[in-house]
Write a protein that holds these residues in place. Structure first.
Motif, short mmCIF file in Angstrom:
data_model
loop_
_atom_site.label_atom_id
_atom_site.label_comp_id
_atom_site.label_asym_id
_atom_site.label_seq_id
_atom_site.Cartn_x
_atom_site.Cartn_y
_atom_site.Cartn_z
N GLU A 146 42.94 29.65 32.55
CA GLU A 146 44.39 29.64 32.29
C GLU A 146 44.84 31.01 31.78
N ASN B 70 53.48 30.36 31.05
CA ASN B 70 52.04 30.69 31.05
C ASN B 70 51.42 30.22 29.74
N GLY C 68 61.59 18.87 34.02
CA GLY C 68 62.63 17.85 33.83
C GLY C 68 62.13 16.44 34.09
N SER D 93 49.54 20.78 38.62
CA SER D 93 48.51 20.56 39.64
C SER D 93 47.12 20.87 39.09
C1 FAD Z 1 63.10 23.65 33.34
C2 FAD Z 1 62.29 23.07 34.46
C3 FAD Z 1 62.58 21.79 34.93
C4 FAD Z 1 61.84 21.24 35.97
N1 FAD Z 1 62.09 19.95 36.36
C5 FAD Z 1 61.33 19.36 37.30
C6 FAD Z 1 61.52 17.99 37.65
O1 FAD Z 1 62.37 17.30 37.08
N2 FAD Z 1 60.72 17.45 38.61
C7 FAD Z 1 59.79 18.20 39.26
O2 FAD Z 1 59.14 17.65 40.16
N3 FAD Z 1 59.57 19.48 38.94
C8 FAD Z 1 60.31 20.08 37.97
N4 FAD Z 1 60.08 21.39 37.63
C9 FAD Z 1 59.07 22.13 38.37
C10 FAD Z 1 57.67 21.87 37.84
O3 FAD Z 1 57.57 22.33 36.53
C11 FAD Z 1 56.69 22.59 38.75
O4 FAD Z 1 56.84 22.12 40.07
C12 FAD Z 1 55.25 22.31 38.33
O5 FAD Z 1 55.03 22.64 36.99
C13 FAD Z 1 54.32 23.10 39.22
O6 FAD Z 1 53.02 22.81 38.87
P1 FAD Z 1 51.90 23.91 39.06
O7 FAD Z 1 50.66 23.36 38.53
O8 FAD Z 1 51.94 24.38 40.45
O9 FAD Z 1 52.42 25.16 38.21
P2 FAD Z 1 52.64 25.34 36.65
O10 FAD Z 1 52.92 24.05 36.00
O11 FAD Z 1 53.62 26.43 36.52
O12 FAD Z 1 51.22 25.84 36.14
C14 FAD Z 1 50.61 27.00 36.64
C15 FAD Z 1 49.62 27.50 35.61
O13 FAD Z 1 48.84 28.53 36.21
C16 FAD Z 1 48.68 29.58 35.27
N5 FAD Z 1 48.43 30.84 36.00
C17 FAD Z 1 49.31 31.58 36.70
N6 FAD Z 1 48.70 32.68 37.20
C18 FAD Z 1 47.42 32.62 36.81
C19 FAD Z 1 46.30 33.47 36.98
N7 FAD Z 1 46.37 34.60 37.70
N8 FAD Z 1 45.12 33.12 36.40
C20 FAD Z 1 45.02 31.97 35.67
N9 FAD Z 1 46.05 31.14 35.47
C21 FAD Z 1 47.23 31.46 36.04
C22 FAD Z 1 50.00 29.59 34.52
O14 FAD Z 1 49.86 30.24 33.28
C23 FAD Z 1 50.31 28.11 34.40
O15 FAD Z 1 49.78 27.55 33.23
C24 FAD Z 1 60.79 21.98 36.58
C25 FAD Z 1 60.50 23.25 36.10
C26 FAD Z 1 61.22 23.80 35.05
C27 FAD Z 1 60.88 25.18 34.55
#
Ligand code: FAD
Ligand code: SF4
Length: 566
Positions: free
Chosen positions: A35, A107, A117, A16
């Motif tokens: 990050e 992270n 995935g 996101s």
């Molecule tokens: C093995 C695996 C398979 C998956 N397969 C799928 C799939 O097939 N389809 C699907 O839709 N989803 C899948 N997912 C889920 C998907 O990865 C997450 O839904 C998605 O990455 C979420 O996006 P995000 O941006 O919210 O969080 P993330 O991608 O986790 O990114 C969050 C970021 O914020 C940073 N952060 C955290 N806290 C702080 C802070 N206090 N200050 C600054 N930075 C911070 C973190 O370091 C990280 O880089 C899978 C996940 C895993 C682990």
């Protein structure tokens, strides 16, 4: 302090955050991405991407010392020697499990976009209206038609391979050619579709470039080579990650600044303006604290980390955390329940063989509780299946078979011996009693209060699992599979890695944290577009919906900024 002042701040660079950064930068805003993790540069920092199995240290396993650092990440089997550098060190990043919760984290630049995935399915009004129809939790403030153009917008950029099915409850999108099913997967398709009216077997809709378009190539992304080593980072940029796609696009604008190794501790609230003025950041290496200033803030740190930051952003006006007037911040945590289904062997196709690998298998869309005819009286909502079929009974062409030497090698090239497994993914109902909060005393080594997680699956999910198992076994049975084994390994919440819901969207500020534009009720310049915004969980993978909601929210935010409403 000009170098600490920006138009927009994005917290987190995962799926996101990458989208927020791209959209904000492309709309001309000087954007700072903060990050928590280390800098991971596309291609350069994928150390195992080109290694063969025999080139990995310890046969791709972890040493005992390494395993000690990953007590959570390893207990559900996500981490190996080939991808350990993309998972979070649990000892440095503790949290408190009042009930088992596997918080799977990455992270680093790109967050979990490097290890996901890649399955991408649109939600539909079956999902957006379910809470309202059933009187569960609260209604979503949006319907499918409001997000539909944004799905198309993000799908084009991401590049999703898939087959159109024309189903109302799993809408088609902008698809690149699907990854082909192999003969045993096609066999199941033929049998299931002919024997069960309304059931479909298709190729997984995944974020892989099967036919890159000019805008993909311009970013240096290439065609998927079916190497199936995606979780190590893809040197071709063939699967979608922040590192291969959104961050390079944001960089092209010259409006992007990324600060790595920087932990957002809290959001700073300016009571005179009733707005956020910036964020307080701890350098994870030097421990230095810096405040960054911006007109708008996008919270994209992932569902649990965003809840942690908002709960930690306290002031005299907001003693329970920013945006917590409803008391719902941190509540309604959901995750998909999965790892149950059935697998079996097939004696047919003894003369068939295939070469190479492929990065996805089959997908069976939801077929229960779509309408009166498909109603199951035992539970609400539904499930789908992801599955893999392959040669040999363990579907891995010998990778996990015991054996050595020429004779063994020859045996792997002989056709025959097929197997197939179906794994259900079930929807989880939102429940106020599933929550996270901050521990009042315990902090991590950087001074962040520890998150306490108290969340688990309920009766509806457990009843649904019974049907998920028996339907999988029935489909395999009818398709002529033998040696059918049912499996059920629920583990804890969190294992589904689709955690959602700690800052839900809603129409009423008294019962929700965010409005229909992912804007904090009452504090208009804070937007939350990661999984915490979700009001229900559907049964399909959620990340493409976070992407669409993020792009939509940025569009709204920038228009509001230009109207001087923020
Ligand atoms: C093995 C695996 C398979 C998956 N397969 C799928 C799939 O097939 N389809 C699907 O839709 N989803 C899948 N997912 C889920 C998907 O990865 C997450 O839904 C998605 O990455 C979420 O996006 P995000 O941006 O919210 O969080 P993330 O991608 O986790 O990114 C969050 C970021 O914020 C940073 N952060 C955290 N806290 C702080 C802070 N206090 N200050 C600054 N930075 C911070 C973190 O370091 C990280 O880089 C899978 C996940 C895993 C682990
Ligand atoms: S399967 Fe495709 S996306 Fe995955 S690593 Fe190989 S080329 Fe990259």
């Amino acid at each position: 302090m000009p170098n600490q002042q920006f138009d927009a701040i994005v917290i987190g660079s995962g799926i996101s955050g990458g989208w927020a950064a791209k959209e904000l930068c492309e709309k001309g805003l000087k954007t700072l991405v903060i990050e928590k993790g280390r800098l991971v540069t596309h291609i350069k920092d994928y150390p195992t991407a080109n290694k063969d199995a025999w080139e990995l240290d310890y046969h791709g396993g972890l040493t005992q010392e390494e395993a000690k650092r990953f007590p959570v990440q390893t207990r559900s089997g996500f981490v190996g020697g080939d991808n350990k550098h993309f998972f979070t060190d649990d000892l440095d990043n503790p949290y408190i499990e009042e009930k088992r919760f596997d918080w799977i984290r990455g992270n680093q630049t790109g967050g979990r976009s490097l290890i996901w995935g890649r399955h991408c399915y649109r939600w539909s009004d079956l999902d957006f209206t379910a809470n309202a129809k059933e009187g569960i939790a609260i209604d979503w403030p949006i319907r499918y038609k409001e997000i539909e153009p944004w799905y198309t917008y993000v799908e084009k950029f991401v590049g999703i391979s898939g087959e159109k099915l024309g189903l109302d409850h799993l809408p088609d999108g902008y698809f690149l050619p699907p990854i082909e099913l192999n003969c045993i997967e096609n066999h199941l398709k033929k049998e299931v579709e002919s024997r069960f009216k309304g059931r479909h077997v298709t190729s997984g809709r995944v974020a892989h470039l099967t036919e890159p378009q000019p805008w993909h190539l311009e970013l240096g992304r290439g065609k998927c080579m079916n190497r199936n080593r995606c979780g190590r980072g893809c040197p071709f940029g063939a699967y979608f990650s922040s590192n291969s796609a959104t961050i390079p696009a944001a960089k092209k604008t010259d409006n992007l600044t990324i600060k790595s190794d920087a932990i957002v501790h809290s959001i700073i609230y300016d009571e005179t303006k009733n707005k956020a003025s910036g964020v307080r950041v701890i350098d994870s290496i030097t421990m230095e604290v810096t405040e960054y200033v911006a007109s708008i803030i996008f919270c994209c740190a992932s569902t649990l980390a965003t809840a942690q930051i908002l709960l930690n952003s306290v002031s005299s006006q907001h003693p329970d955390g920013l945006g917590n007037e409803s008391g719902e911040l941190g509540h309604n945590l959901m995750d998909h329940h999965y790892r149950c289904g059935a697998k079996g062997d097939h004696e047919g196709y003894a003369d068939e063989y295939y070469k190479g690998r492929k990065p996805t298998g089959l997908f069976i869309p939801r077929f229960v509780n779509l309408d009166e005819k498909t109603k199951n009286k035992n539970f609400l909502r539904g499930y789908d299946y992801q599955g893999t079929g392959g040669a040999r009974s363990n579907w891995s062409r010998g990778i996990n078979d015991p054996g050595i030497g020429a004779e063994f090698k020859e045996s792997l090239f002989k056709p025959g011996g097929w197997g197939l497994g179906l794994m259900g993914f079930g929807e989880c109902l939102p429940n106020h009693e599933n929550y996270v909060r901050l521990d009042k005393e315990k902090k991590d080594k950087w001074g962040m209060p520890l998150l306490v997680i108290n969340s688990g699956f309920g009766e509806n999910e457990m009843k649904m699992r019974e049907q998920m198992k028996s339907d999988a076994a029935e489909m395999l049975n009818i398709a002529g599979f033998k040696n059918i084994q049912i499996f059920d390994e629920i583990g804890g919440m969190g294992v589904g890695v689709h955690e959602m819901g700690t800052a839900r969207m809603g129409k009423d500020p008294k019962t929700s944290v965010l409005n229909a534009h992912n804007q904090l009720h009452g504090i208009p310049n804070i937007f939350v577009t990661d999984g915490s915004c979700m009001t229900s969980s559907s049964c399909v993978n959620p990340s493409i919906t976070y992407m669409a909601l993020t792009a939509r929210a940025v569009d709204f935010a920038v228009k509001e900024l230009n109207k001087q409403n923020l």
